[in-house]
Write a protein that holds these residues in place. Sequence first.
Motif, short mmCIF file in Angstrom:
data_model
loop_
_atom_site.label_atom_id
_atom_site.label_comp_id
_atom_site.label_asym_id
_atom_site.label_seq_id
_atom_site.Cartn_x
_atom_site.Cartn_y
_atom_site.Cartn_z
N GLN A 55 46.77 38.10 44.71
CA GLN A 55 45.79 39.27 44.56
C GLN A 55 44.48 39.16 44.33
O GLN A 55 43.66 39.80 44.93
N THR A 108 41.65 40.22 47.13
CA THR A 108 40.62 41.21 46.55
C THR A 108 39.20 40.75 46.89
O THR A 108 38.36 41.36 47.69
N SER A 118 36.77 42.20 49.50
CA SER A 118 35.54 42.94 48.89
C SER A 118 34.53 42.03 49.38
O SER A 118 33.29 42.76 49.77
N VAL A 163 38.04 48.14 48.32
CA VAL A 163 39.83 47.90 47.70
C VAL A 163 40.01 48.75 46.62
O VAL A 163 39.33 48.75 45.50
N ASN A 164 41.08 49.56 46.88
CA ASN A 164 41.81 50.24 45.82
C ASN A 164 43.06 50.66 45.93
O ASN A 164 43.64 50.03 46.89
#
Length: 99
Positions: free
Chosen positions: A26, A30, A34, A41-42
Motif C-alpha cells: 500500500q 500510494t 501520488s 489517492v483516496n
Amino acid sequence: MATKNKDAVEFVKRWIDKGDEKQHSQLFWTDLLSNVLHSTVNNETVKFEYRVQLGHQSYIDVYLPDSRVIIEQKGSDIDLFKAAKQSDCHRRKVQNISY
C-alpha cells in the motif's frame, strides 16, 4: 516532463531495496500514484485488497475503479508468470462489476 522524470528517479531511489509484498504494497502504490503520477489517492479512487469471489474468497491487491486497472503485486522473489493466471481470473471478475 522534467518534474515527472525527477519524481520517478526519486521514487526508484526510495524503493530500490524494498520488495516485500505484504509489508510494502500500500505504501508503494500510494507513493507511486501520488508522487510520480500525481493522481488523487483516496478511498474512492484506489481500492486496496479489493474483495472478489472466484469460487472462493480472493483479493485484488490494488484496484483503480475509474480506469478499471487491476494491480496484482508480487514480491521481488516471485515468478511473475505464475501471477498471470491469478490476474486473469481477477480481470474476468472485474469485467462483470456494474457501476
